[in-house]
Structure formats: structure tokens, C-alpha cells
Design an enzyme around this catalytic site. Structure first.
Site, PDB file in Angstrom:
ATOM      1  N   TYR B 125       0.881  -1.047  -0.047  1.00  0.00           N
ATOM      2  CA  TYR B 125      -0.158   0.033   0.037  1.00  0.00           C
ATOM      3  C   TYR B 125       0.938   1.143   0.169  1.00  0.00           C
ATOM      4  O   TYR B 125       0.730   2.114  -0.896  1.00  0.00           O
ATOM      5  CB  TYR B 125      -0.887   0.044   1.176  1.00  0.00           C
ATOM      6  CG  TYR B 125      -1.912  -0.909   1.302  1.00  0.00           C
ATOM      7  CD1 TYR B 125      -2.371  -1.892   0.216  1.00  0.00           C
ATOM      8  CD2 TYR B 125      -2.849  -0.755   2.369  1.00  0.00           C
ATOM      9  CE1 TYR B 125      -3.314  -2.687   0.543  1.00  0.00           C
ATOM     10  CE2 TYR B 125      -3.984  -1.814   2.380  1.00  0.00           C
ATOM     11  CZ  TYR B 125      -4.384  -2.455   1.352  1.00  0.00           C
ATOM     12  OH  TYR B 125      -5.139  -3.461   1.467  1.00  0.00           O
ATOM     13  N   SER B 126       1.540   1.476   1.094  1.00  0.00           N
ATOM     14  CA  SER B 126       2.322   2.645   1.284  1.00  0.00           C
ATOM     15  C   SER B 126       3.181   2.936   0.425  1.00  0.00           C
ATOM     16  O   SER B 126       4.176   1.919  -0.223  1.00  0.00           O
ATOM     17  CB  SER B 126       2.993   2.714   2.577  1.00  0.00           C
ATOM     18  OG  SER B 126       2.076   2.283   3.724  1.00  0.00           O
ATOM     19  N   GLU B 241      -7.909  -4.907   9.870  1.00  0.00           N
ATOM     20  CA  GLU B 241      -6.297  -4.729  10.401  1.00  0.00           C
ATOM     21  C   GLU B 241      -6.498  -3.938  11.749  1.00  0.00           C
ATOM     22  O   GLU B 241      -6.050  -4.438  12.821  1.00  0.00           O
ATOM     23  CB  GLU B 241      -5.558  -3.767   9.326  1.00  0.00           C
ATOM     24  CG  GLU B 241      -4.293  -3.505  10.036  1.00  0.00           C
ATOM     25  CD  GLU B 241      -3.212  -2.876   8.931  1.00  0.00           C
ATOM     26  OE1 GLU B 241      -3.792  -2.368   8.014  1.00  0.00           O
ATOM     27  OE2 GLU B 241      -1.983  -2.669   9.083  1.00  0.00           O
TER      28      GLU B 241
END
Ligand SMILES: Cc1cc2nc3c(=O)[nH]c(=O)nc-3n(C[C@H](O)[C@H](O)[C@H](O)COP(=O)(O)OP(=O)(O)OC[C@H]3O[C@@H](n4cnc5c(N)ncnc54)[C@H](O)[C@@H]3O)c2cc1C
Lengths: 351, 394
Positions: B125-126, B241
């Protein structure tokens, strides 16, 4: 499994809340605080709702509800900074007097008798205070006894024995505290006639436990009110051409308050439920509940005042009544450090 | 208020306890080899102690969803201190998402090997320019024939160096608004064009990585959800999460180790537990853990009983839970004093050096998965309905 309020409990909550919304405005609180008025009219109104009878068994003239219902009421009283002898007269005294002075218990339920609580010296005697008993006579001094208008006082001696004295058997002096929504007094005993209620420290502890849970619930309500006031003030007040609620520093103060206080609600419910149903867990849970909520309450009291800026510091919005109420609840019947020491002892972690 | 789960569930609890007693010696420890860990995972699945509600067709145990049974299993495994089902981003994040929004073919292909530990995943993601503001990510994928062709870079990708596959957010609709231009792709880490560069974290381990993509070709069907829906798909995972981070059961089990430690360690000949300041700090933590456990019960109850609102209670868990764990690990270090500094291969470390490594690791969790500050934004904006930060004029 259901960990939440029942329909009946929600109804109770609504009806008490409605009464307090109508009858205990900030103006009313101010009048009592300024000693222009006492709490008797409010207590009369709460009596009509059955509040002094709440946890007294039905066969003794009460409503026969439990600690969870009592906590619901305590939370609301804290929310409205309500002047009343609820914790002493309606909760702690009936617990200790049940089966010993059922006549008085019935009078409490009917609202015709108020019993104050003088437990401070049995928890941790301060200054020159201390109470001893001999031949059903009490001597010594008790500080910060709850309720200056009580007809009787339930007194715990230094060694946690419970005695009942009538108000006119003792010398009673008002003790001013920061919190003007509840009254406390100095009781001077001089061979004062007293009636032995119990030498069993468990009786003292049961009354103390429920009192502590009620103070925690009161702080929960007072803290919730302060958060509500802070959030709504922040949405209205504008600086730099925008509501201060849109400044992240302000939002984060509010989020931290909410994040701290929200679990306290579950904690109060659990402690109250344990008081009636889980005897082996009660005392430890109670100690932690009052200690933890006192810490969160202190943070909320400070932070919500800061959100109001100078307005928070003035008498104008009256926020300080809740600030002081939370401060009062924190010290009464055991400060956080003392409660945590007891929690450690209960688990064999301290001598 | 009724806190009992009822007799049917107490019978179930006894079954779980018996299983644990009878199978204790097969449970792997942190030092066991991967084959033993996989064998243990298979045993747990066969008995319904992990992957419990995943349908049999996808390799799970196939039980009806029952939050209380799942809760009892979690409690009993945490209590006994033995290894429960495997975790990791594939099992705890991707699998629930595939079950919710994946295609039938994707469920059949990926769920079984993932839950059995044969297919390890990482979460891409990041990016260097997209952390808290994840939706501004720029790694892009363009359709070429039947393939997506991916170019760009990810960062902080935990376990990328160990992973077989990656679930990855990429921009596929450059002309759409930022939240609507993202897609969710799955691909093998063996695909040509992927380069992994390890990043050493503060604990001294290279557990996360930079991952570079140069013309990485991924078959078109390896998309979850539709083109441009990646943000919604990703958010389904983020809530899983967050539920995992800040779990009070894990805090309780660490707290019990901390009590043991304080009863054993001495400070100038006196047991640490007898030191009033340390003992007070210990009790403060116990109060906080209690509050979070009761908060958790309220969340559980709101799932079982209609009409109970616990949304704020749920919103605060990641913030409060991770900060609590960090403080807890920090107390152990303070209790140990200079001994608390011992790290790595050192005879003087306590609990295998986990107080220091967890103290640091928990700080990573405070930052990862939405920082504490982002959590406070969420609590104030969604929980307290305070206005969003005004955007600067373009
Ligand atoms: C241990 C660990 C493991 C990770 N594993 C993975 C992984 O496997 N896969 C993956 O994709 N990512 C992973 N991450 C990345 C993680 O999700 C990001 O680090 C996190 O979202 C923060 O982004 P950032 O690092 O770019 O920080 P930034 O977003 O640059 O934040 C820096 C600071 O600014 C603050 N800030 C930013 N925006 C705001 C705002 N709107 N309001 C207030 N404050 C703000 C932050 O709170 C923080 O204090 C991991 C991170 C860690 C620490």
C-alpha cells in the site's frame, strides 16, 4: 451474552434524565452552591421518582433494583452536577443498615430520613482525625462526612466497625470544599451515644465498594458532560475565521478525552454488575474502576476546560462545577494511589 | 446484563481446553521450523480452532459464524500461552477480503494455500509519497493486451522478502478522482521486474522493504473487485487490520509476564514488586487493561444484540490499545533498569529480550495501520462529528 443496558434500564435512564434536565439546570446548581437554597427540593423530586428507594428490597419498602441501576442514576447525577445525598443516603447507608435497622431503611426509601456517611477515618485517617468506640459511645473526630443535612450518620471507626449516631448526638460543623454541589461536615464525637451496627469489616467493605462504584459513575457522567460541552463550544466558537473545532489541536484534545472516557462506561457497568453477581471479582474491579476513572476524569476536567479558553476559567459557563465535582470524587473514599495499593494487596502483590 | 455465554458454550470451552491439554507438546514455539508450524496450523484447521468459519471448499473448517465460539477459542489459546492459528497479512487481512469481495475463482485459488501457510503475502500500500494520505498513491498500472503493466514503488512493505505474493494498490484510472482511480491487484513476487531492497527497522531487523516495479506484467483477471474500486476493497481490509491491532487479550498475557518478572527481579536486593512506585505503575496498567477488556466485551455484545451502539467504543481500540502496549513494555524496561538495556545475543536479557523488541515494535504499530494522529482525526470527525480540516485553496 448481553453486556449493555436493558429496556427497563434505558427507561429508568430516560425518566431520571428528563427530571434532571427540567429541574436541575445550571441556575439551580448555582443557587445551591451559593447556599441560597439547599438540595431538599431536588431530593424531594428524586424521591417522587423512587430514587432513594432504588436498591432497597421491595419487602422493605424499596424498588428492589441493583447496583447497575444505581450506577445509571449516579452517572446522570454527575452529568447534571446534581446536589443530592444519593450516594450516602440512598446507596451506602441502606446497604449497611439492611437487616440491622430495617425501620430506618424503610424511612430512607420513603424519603423521610437521610443518613450521612463518615468513613474517611476507616480508610485513611488524616490530620488529627480518628474515631474510636467504647461501650457504644464514640469519641474522636471525623472529617468530610457526607451530607450536612443528614438525620443520622453511619460512622466507621478506625478499625472499620460500623456505628449509627443521630445527628443531634454529635457536634456538626460545615466543612467547605471545592465542590459546592455536595456538602460535607466535620463530626466531633464526645462520648456520643451510638448504636453498634456491625463489627464485621465485610459489612463496612460492602458499603464502601458500592460507594466507590457510585463515585466512579458520577465522574463518568461529569466527564461526559464536560466532553459534550467542549465539543459543542468548539463547534460554535470561531477564531481565525473558522470554528475552533476545525483546528486539529482542538479536535485531538477532544478525541483523547473521548478515547479515555469511552471504556470507562463499560468499566462502570462491569463493576456494578460484579457487585451484585460476581463476589470474587468485586473488590479488585471496584478499586481499579474508581482509580482508573479518577485518572481519566482528571484529564477530561483539565482538557475540556482548556478547549473553552478563558471562558472555561470563568464562572460564566460554570464548567468549573464539573471540574470540582470530578476533583471531589477522586479523593473521596480513597484516592487512586490508595486504591491501587489496595488492588495490589488483594492480589498478594503488596504486604 | 448477562455476561455468561450459557452452558452450551461452557461445554465448548471444556472441549477447547481438553484439546489444548492433549496437544500441547505439538504446538510450535518461536524457534520451531516452518514445517512444524505448518503441521500445527493444519491440525488447528482440522479441529476448527483456526480458519473456523471459512467454507470447506476453500480449505477452512466450515463452521457457521459464531462470534462467541471464536471468542472462547481466542481466550483459551491466549490463556494457555500456546501458539494459536497463524497470523500475517495474508491470513488476517487478504483472506477476509477475498471472502467478502473476491471472485469464486480467486477464493478457490488463494484461500486454501494461504491459510495453510504455503502462500505467504505482503501488503503493498504505502509509497514514499503516500502514507497517511494513502489515496494519493502513484504506482500505476496500464492495460496492455491481457496484462496490467505496473511501474512504481512501494515502501515499508513488511515481509516482502519472504512473501510469495503481494496484494497491491495501484492507480489504474489516472483521470478519475484520487479515491476512484485505484485498483487492487494480486501477483506473484517472482514476476519479472520486481526488485526488493530490505530496510532495517529500529529493532535491528530488516522486516520491511522497499519494493520497486519496472514493467511488471500481471494477468488482467488478477484484480479484486472492479477497476477503480480498489479503495473500497482496501478499506474492507483496513477495518480487519484495526480490529487486530490493540487487542486487549494480548495485553493481558504480556501483563501476566510482567507480574512474573516483577516478582522475580530484584532491585538492590529487594523484589521489584515491593517497590511502591513500580507497583503503582503496574496497577495503573492493570486498570487500563481492565477498561479495555470491558470495552471489548461491549463491542462483542453489540455484535450479538441488535440495537446496541458501540461504534465509538470500537473506534478508539487501535489508539488506546497500541499506546497501552507500548507503555506496558516500557515499564518492564524501567523495572530492569540497566538490565533492561541488554539486547541481542546477551546472557542478561530477560524473556528473550522481548521487552525491548516489543517496546520498539509497538511503536511501529502506533505508526502503522493509521497513525495515532489519524485515529484521533477519525474519532473527532466520525465519532464526535467535528468538522474536517479545511483544504487550502488550490
Ligand atoms: C512496523 C510497520 C510496518 C508497516 N508495514 C506496512 C506494510 O506491510 N505495508 C504497507 O503498505 N505499509 C506498511 N507500513 C506503513 C504504514 O502504514 C505507514 O507508515 C503509516 O500509514 C504512516 O504513513 P507515513 O509513514 O508515510 O507517515 P506520514 O503520513 O508522513 O506521517 C508522518 C506524521 O504526520 C502525521 N500526519 C500525517 N497526516 C496527518 C493528518 N491528516 N493529521 C494529523 N497528522 C498527520 C502522522 O500522524 C505522523 O505523525 C508499516 C509501517 C510500520 C511502522
Amino acid at each position: 451474552m448481553e453486556f449493555g443496558l436493558s429496556q427497563e434500564q434505558t427507561l429508568l435512564q430516560d425518566s431520571v434524565n428528563r427530571f434532571l434536565n427540567d429541574q436541575v439546570s445550571l441556575d439551580e446548581v448555582r443557587k445551591v452552591a451559593a447556599a441560597d437554597k439547599d438540595d431538599k427540593a431536588i431530593w424531594q423530586g428524586l424521591t417522587e421518582l423512587g430514587i432513594p428507594a432504588l436498591i432497597i428490597p421491595e419487602d422493605k419498602g424499596g424498588v428492589g433494583l441493583g447496583a447497575v441501576e444505581a450506577a445509571i442514576v449516579a452517572e446522570l447525577l454527575g452529568y447534571h452536577a446534581t446536589p443530592s445525598p444519593f450516594i450516602s443516603s440512598a446507596i451506602m447507608a441502606p446497604v449497611a443498615l439492611a437487616g440491622k435497622r430495617d425501620d430506618l431503611v424503610a424511612n430512607i426509601a420513603a424519603g423521610t430520613c437521610r443518613v450521612g456517611i463518615a468513613f474517611g477515618e476507616a480508610i485513611a485517617a488524616k490530620d488529627k482525625a480518628g474515631v474510636t468506640a467504647s461501650n457504644n459511645k464514640l469519641s474522636g473526630l471525623s472529617l468530610f462526612a457526607l451530607d450536612i443535612d443528614a438525620d443520622y450518620y453511619l460512622v466507621a471507626t478506625n478499625d472499620q466497625q460500623l456505628y449509627l449516631v443521630t445527628a443531634n448526638a454529635v457536634k456538626r460543623n460545615n466543612m467547605a470544599t471545592i465542590d459546592l454541589t455536595r456538602t460535607t461536615c466535620e463530626l466531633v464525637f464526645n462520648e456520643s451515644e451510638a448504636e453498634l451496627i456491625s463489627t464485621d469489616t465485610e459489612d463496612f467493605n460492602r458499603a464502601l465498594d458500592i460507594g466507590r462504584i457510585m463515585l466512579a459513575a458520577d465522574t463518568l457522567g461529569a466527564g461526559q458532560n464536560m466532553i459534550d460541552q467542549a465539543v459543542s463550544y468548539a463547534k460554535e466558537r470561531e477564531q481565525f475565521d473558522r470554528p475552533i473545532a476545525s483546528f486539529q489541536a482542538v479536535k485531538h484534545m477532544c478525541a483523547e478525552m473521548a478515547a479515555g472516557l469511552e471504556p470507562c462506561r463499560s468499566m462502570v457497568w462491569y463493576a456494578a454488575h460484579a457487585y451484585d453477581n460476581l463476589p470474587e471479582e468485586t473488590r479488585l474491579t471496584t478499586c481499579h474502576t474508581k482509580a482508573h476513572i479518577s485518572e481519566v476524569g482528571k484529564f477530561v476536567a483539565k482538557t475540556s476546560t482548556e478547549v473553552h479558553g478563558g471562558m472555561g476559567f470563568t464562572d460564566l459557563v460554570g464548567l468549573h462545577y464539573w471540574f470540582k465535582r470530578i476533583g471531589f470524587n477522586r479523593q473521596l473514599l480513597g484516592s487512586p494511589e490508595l486504591l491501587r495499593q489496595q488492588a495490589a494487596q488483594l492480589q498478594g502483590l503488596a504486604a | 446484563m448477562d455476561l455468561s455465554f450459557g452452558s452450551e458454550y461452557e461445554t465448548f470451552r471444556t472441549e477447547v481446553r481438553d484439546f489444548i491439554t492433549n496437544n500441547r507438546e505439538n504446538a510450535p514455539s518461536s524457534r520451531s521450523n516452518p514445517a512444524d508450524a505448518k503441521q500445527w496450523q493444519k491440525t488447528l484447521i482440522e479441529n476448527g480452532y483456526t480458519a473456523r468459519t471459512i467454507p470447506e471448499a476453500y480449505g477452512g473448517f466450515g463452521a457457521k459464524p459464531d462470534i462467541i465460539r471464536s471468542r472462547i477459542i481466542a481466550e483459551e489459546f491466549a490463556d494457555s500461552g500456546i501458539q494459536g492459528g497463524m497470523g500475517g497479512q495474508g491470513i488476517s487481512m487478504l483472506v477476509p477480503t477475498l471472502l467478502e469481495v473476491g471472485s469464486e475463482a480467486q477464493k478457490l485459488e488463494f484461500v486454501k494455500p494461504t491459510i495453510e501457510g504455503d502462500m505467504v503475502w505482503c501488503q503493498g500500500y504505502s509509497e514514499p509519497g503516500a502514507g497517511s494520505d494513502l489515496a494519493s498513491l502513484r504506482t500505476n498500472a496500464v492495460m496492455d493486451g491481457d496484462d496490467w503493466v505496473i511501474n512504481g514503488q512501494k515502501i515499508w512493505t513488511s515481509t516482502a522478502h519472504l512473501a510469495d505474493w503481494i496484494f497491491c494498490l495501484v492507480r489504474t484510472e489516472p483521470d478519475a478522482k484520487k479515491h476512484h482511480g485505484i485498483s487492487f491487484l494480486l501477483f506473484s513476487m517472482d514476476t519479472p521486474g520486481i526488485e526488493i531492497r530490505p530496510l532495517v527497522d529500529m529493532t535491528g531487523v530488516a522486516n520491511f522493504n522497499e519494493v520497486f516495479f519496472t514493467d511488471v506484467r500481471v494477468p488482467a483477471h488478477q484484480i479484486v473487485g472492479n477497476r477503480g474500486q480498489g479503495w473500497q476493497v482496501a478499506n474492507a481490509i483496513l477495518s480487519h487490520e484495526r480490529d487486530m491491532l490493540g487487542n486487549p487479550d494480548a495485553a493481558l498475557s504480556r501483563f501476566n509476564s510482567l507480574i512474573d518478572l516483577m516478582q522475580k527481579e530484584t532491585i538492590a536486593g529487594e523484589k521489584a514488586i515491593n517497590h511502591p512506585v513500580f507497583r503503582d505503575r503496574l496497577m495503573q496498567l492493570q486498570g487500563r487493561i481492565m477498561a479495555m477488556r470491558f470495552n471489548d466485551m461491549r463491542i462483542l455484545s453489540s455484535r450479538l444484540n441488535e440495537g446496541q451502539d458501540a461504534s465509538l467504543a470500537r473506534m478508539i481500540v487501535k489508539l488506546q490499545g497500541t499506546e497501552l502496549r507500548h507503555d506496558l513494555e516500557g515499564l518492564a524496561i524501567d523495572v530492569l533498569g540497566e538490565l533492561g538495556l541488554a539486547y541481542g545475543d546477551n546472557d542478561y536479557t530477560r524473556n528473550n529480550g522481548t521487552w525491548q523488541s516489543q517496546y520498539m515494535y509497538q511503536l511501529g504499530l502506533i505508526i502503522g495501520g493509521g497513525t495515532s494522529q489519524i485515529q484521533k482525526n477519525i474519532i473527532s470527525e466520525r465519532g464526535l462529528e467535528m468538522p474536517r480540516e479545511p483544504r487550502p485553496a488550490q
